[in-house]
Design a protein around this motif. Structure first.
Motif, PDB file in Angstrom:
ATOM      1  N   UNK A   1       0.701  -1.452  -0.028  1.00 20.40           N
ATOM      2  CA  UNK A   1      -0.009  -0.187  -0.115  1.00 20.40           C
ATOM      3  C   UNK A   1       0.888   1.168   0.099  1.00 20.40           C
ATOM      4  N   UNK A   2       1.824   1.375  -1.062  1.00 20.64           N
ATOM      5  CA  UNK A   2       2.204   2.655  -1.195  1.00 20.64           C
ATOM      6  C   UNK A   2       1.883   3.391  -2.430  1.00 20.64           C
ATOM      7  N   UNK A   3       1.264   4.378  -2.124  1.00 17.03           N
ATOM      8  CA  UNK A   3       0.786   5.357  -3.297  1.00 17.03           C
ATOM      9  C   UNK A   3       1.636   5.819  -4.334  1.00 17.03           C
TER      10      UNK A   3
ATOM     11  N   UNK B   1      14.441   3.307  -6.919  1.00 19.64           N
ATOM     12  CA  UNK B   1      15.115   3.841  -5.928  1.00 19.64           C
ATOM     13  C   UNK B   1      14.083   4.766  -5.060  1.00 19.64           C
ATOM     14  N   UNK B   2      13.385   5.625  -5.735  1.00 18.82           N
ATOM     15  CA  UNK B   2      12.630   6.403  -4.908  1.00 18.82           C
ATOM     16  C   UNK B   2      11.440   5.919  -3.883  1.00 18.82           C
ATOM     17  N   UNK B   3      10.894   4.898  -4.486  1.00 20.20           N
ATOM     18  CA  UNK B   3       9.915   4.125  -3.691  1.00 20.20           C
ATOM     19  C   UNK B   3      10.510   3.612  -2.520  1.00 20.20           C
ATOM     20  N   UNK B   4      11.834   2.921  -2.597  1.00 20.46           N
ATOM     21  CA  UNK B   4      12.463   2.725  -1.321  1.00 20.46           C
ATOM     22  C   UNK B   4      12.652   3.735  -0.564  1.00 20.46           C
ATOM     23  N   UNK B   5      13.241   4.783  -0.947  1.00 17.58           N
ATOM     24  CA  UNK B   5      13.444   6.137  -0.020  1.00 17.58           C
ATOM     25  C   UNK B   5      12.418   6.565   0.508  1.00 17.58           C
ATOM     26  N   UNK B   6      11.255   6.382  -0.170  1.00 16.16           N
ATOM     27  CA  UNK B   6      10.109   6.787   0.437  1.00 16.16           C
ATOM     28  C   UNK B   6       9.561   6.072   1.779  1.00 16.16           C
ATOM     29  N   UNK B   7       9.670   4.636   1.411  1.00 15.74           N
ATOM     30  CA  UNK B   7       9.638   3.675   2.395  1.00 15.74           C
ATOM     31  C   UNK B   7      10.296   4.041   4.044  1.00 15.74           C
ATOM     32  N   UNK B   8      11.661   4.246   3.485  1.00 14.95           N
ATOM     33  CA  UNK B   8      12.543   4.775   4.592  1.00 14.95           C
ATOM     34  C   UNK B   8      12.121   6.236   5.268  1.00 14.95           C
ATOM     35  N   UNK B   9      11.739   7.135   4.465  1.00 16.02           N
ATOM     36  CA  UNK B   9      11.572   8.383   4.999  1.00 16.02           C
ATOM     37  C   UNK B   9      10.043   8.546   5.714  1.00 16.02           C
ATOM     38  N   UNK B  10       9.392   7.695   5.079  1.00 16.46           N
ATOM     39  CA  UNK B  10       7.816   7.635   5.815  1.00 16.46           C
ATOM     40  C   UNK B  10       7.945   6.673   7.327  1.00 16.46           C
TER      41      UNK B  10
ATOM     42  N   UNK C   1      19.144 -18.625   5.714  1.00 14.43           N
ATOM     43  CA  UNK C   1      18.317 -17.582   5.565  1.00 14.43           C
ATOM     44  C   UNK C   1      17.624 -17.790   4.237  1.00 14.43           C
ATOM     45  N   UNK C   2      16.383 -17.354   4.637  1.00 11.33           N
ATOM     46  CA  UNK C   2      15.624 -17.144   3.289  1.00 11.33           C
ATOM     47  C   UNK C   2      14.869 -15.603   3.303  1.00 11.33           C
ATOM     48  N   UNK C   3      14.573 -14.730   2.294  1.00 12.03           N
ATOM     49  CA  UNK C   3      14.267 -13.591   2.287  1.00 12.03           C
ATOM     50  C   UNK C   3      13.198 -13.170   1.187  1.00 12.03           C
ATOM     51  N   UNK C   4      12.516 -12.305   1.513  1.00 12.00           N
ATOM     52  CA  UNK C   4      11.282 -11.795   0.501  1.00 12.00           C
ATOM     53  C   UNK C   4      11.965 -10.486  -0.126  1.00 12.00           C
ATOM     54  N   UNK C   5      11.751 -10.136  -1.256  1.00 10.99           N
ATOM     55  CA  UNK C   5      12.130  -9.037  -2.046  1.00 10.99           C
ATOM     56  C   UNK C   5      10.839  -8.378  -2.666  1.00 10.99           C
ATOM     57  N   UNK C   6      11.063  -7.011  -2.475  1.00  9.43           N
ATOM     58  CA  UNK C   6      10.065  -6.123  -3.003  1.00  9.43           C
ATOM     59  C   UNK C   6      10.577  -5.298  -4.139  1.00  9.43           C
ATOM     60  N   UNK C   7      10.000  -4.559  -4.819  1.00  4.13           N
ATOM     61  CA  UNK C   7      10.347  -3.642  -5.676  1.00  4.13           C
ATOM     62  C   UNK C   7       9.606  -2.536  -6.115  1.00  4.13           C
ATOM     63  N   UNK C   8       9.843  -1.032  -6.478  1.00  7.65           N
ATOM     64  CA  UNK C   8       9.123  -0.318  -7.259  1.00  7.65           C
ATOM     65  C   UNK C   8       9.901  -0.459  -8.693  1.00  7.65           C
ATOM     66  N   UNK C   9       9.613   0.368  -9.609  1.00  6.99           N
ATOM     67  CA  UNK C   9      10.025  -0.079 -11.013  1.00  6.99           C
ATOM     68  C   UNK C   9      10.015   1.220 -11.681  1.00  6.99           C
TER      69      UNK C   9
ATOM     70  N   UNK D   1       5.298   3.180 -10.625  1.00  9.60           N
ATOM     71  CA  UNK D   1       4.187   2.187 -10.457  1.00  9.60           C
ATOM     72  C   UNK D   1       4.246   1.588  -9.019  1.00  9.60           C
ATOM     73  N   UNK D   2       2.801   0.562  -8.855  1.00  8.35           N
ATOM     74  CA  UNK D   2       3.151   0.095  -7.455  1.00  8.35           C
ATOM     75  C   UNK D   2       4.402  -0.337  -6.939  1.00  8.35           C
ATOM     76  N   UNK D   3       4.584  -0.697  -5.700  1.00 11.05           N
ATOM     77  CA  UNK D   3       5.677  -1.439  -5.022  1.00 11.05           C
ATOM     78  C   UNK D   3       5.104  -2.882  -4.911  1.00 11.05           C
ATOM     79  N   UNK D   4       5.821  -3.997  -5.424  1.00  7.59           N
ATOM     80  CA  UNK D   4       5.047  -5.327  -5.499  1.00  7.59           C
ATOM     81  C   UNK D   4       6.292  -6.233  -4.841  1.00  7.59           C
ATOM     82  N   UNK D   5       5.865  -7.379  -3.927  1.00  6.25           N
ATOM     83  CA  UNK D   5       6.339  -8.377  -3.737  1.00  6.25           C
ATOM     84  C   UNK D   5       6.484  -9.355  -4.858  1.00  6.25           C
ATOM     85  N   UNK D   6       8.128  -9.803  -5.147  1.00  7.25           N
ATOM     86  CA  UNK D   6       8.286 -10.580  -6.196  1.00  7.25           C
ATOM     87  C   UNK D   6       8.183 -12.018  -6.077  1.00  7.25           C
ATOM     88  N   UNK D   7       7.807 -12.928  -6.981  1.00 14.04           N
ATOM     89  CA  UNK D   7       7.943 -13.970  -6.985  1.00 14.04           C
ATOM     90  C   UNK D   7       9.512 -14.550  -7.466  1.00 14.04           C
TER      91      UNK D   7
END
Length: 292
Positions: A107-109, A119-128, A239-247, A251-257
């Motif tokens: 739910x990232x507008x 990169x912008x979407x991830x900076x937004x996550x951190x800043x928010x 370890x196992x990890x989940x990855x998400x990205x903006x693009x 566009x929407x930030x999504x959790x990647x398969x």
């Protein structure tokens, strides 16, 4: 009969040749992932889950790595999601062409200006996160030129004067600490920062030390960047990890398969000196970085 055998052998050889290149392997992973999805239901997806934590189940033998409540790691793991099946939407309200890449939409507008790319979407996550935790004085990012631009100075009315690679800051506006002004600040950051500035500014992290919030980056113009949003470990510490990205386009930030290893998708495992293949990008020489 011999003709069919020969054709079959040619096809096998062509597939093997394709797999020897990064782009070819990326393509065959997509085909493999799509076929796997057609013949079997996802094992680890709870369609009713409304956060990263509740959407994705754990493979057998794994448990989630513990992080302190209120931490950036906890924030990302519990990040709210759109309803299962929601499409990836571009900034102009069009649907992204690759709807088979993701298992969730965060739910990232997405601003209509098209600035909020990977990169912008991830900076937004951190800043928010810092904004919500009232750690606003910690909000700041480097421009690609290397000049640091903080929310604190922006809120005080300081604006950059940019001429080529030269940047200077001058007080040209009235002080404004509002949330609306905060998002104007982020638009400025989105304009002058990106994968290249993040990779230069932030410390690198070894695979053995990875945690939620760390980012997989390929510096460049363009480059690409993805963020770890969950972390699981087994009794042996693997370890196992989940990855998400903006693009790009924004566009929407999504959790990647995970098309590379469909048996654990959407979880990923990382190994030193091994390339990482995700649906939208392949990282031939993986670099992980961490927000300060």
């Amino acid at each position: 009969m011999k003709k069919y055998v020969f054709v079959g052998l040619v096809i096998v050889v062509l597939i093997l040749l394709i797999r020897t290149t990064s782009k070819g392997r990326h393509l065959t992973n997509h085909v493999k992932g799509t076929i796997t999805e057609m013949v079997s239901s996802p094992n680890y997806i709870n369609k009713e889950g409304d956060s990263v934590l509740t959407r994705v189940a754990l493979p057998e033998g794994y448990k989630r790595k513990e992080y302190s409540k209120g931490s950036f790691q906890d924030y990302l793991r519990n990040y709210p999601l759109k309803t299962y099946g929601s499409p990836i939407i571009n900034y102009d309200d069009s649907k992204y062409f690759a709807q088979h890449w993701h298992d969730a939409i965060l739910e990232v507008p997405v601003p209509k200006n098209g600035l909020q790319q990977c990169a912008d979407a991830l900076m937004r996550l951190r800043a928010e996160y810092l904004w919500k935790k009232n750690r606003k004085d910690e909000i700041g990012f480097n421009f690609t030129s290397g000049h640091y631009c903080s929310w604190k100075k922006y809120a005080e009315g300081y604006r950059p004067k940019i001429k080529g690679n030269k940047v200077s800051f001058h007080k040209t506006a009235a002080a404004n600490y509002s949330e609306a002004n905060f998002y104007r600040y982020l638009n400025l950051i989105f304009t002058y920062a990106g994968t290249l500035s993040l990779s230069t500014e932030l410390p690198k992290v070894a695979i053995k030390d990875l945690k939620i919030g760390d980012m997989l980056v390929k510096p460049g113009t363009p480059g690409h960047i993805e963020i770890i949003v969950d972390h699981a470990v087994d009794e042996n510490g693997k370890s196992l990890f989940l990855l998400a990205q903006g693009n790009t386009p924004a566009q929407n930030v999504c959790l990647l398969k995970n098309f590379e290893d469909t048996k654990i998708s959407p979880w990923y495992r990382f190994t030193e000196n091994e390339s990482v293949y995700t649906p939208s990008y392949y990282f031939e020489n993986p670099i992980f970085i961490r927000f300060k």
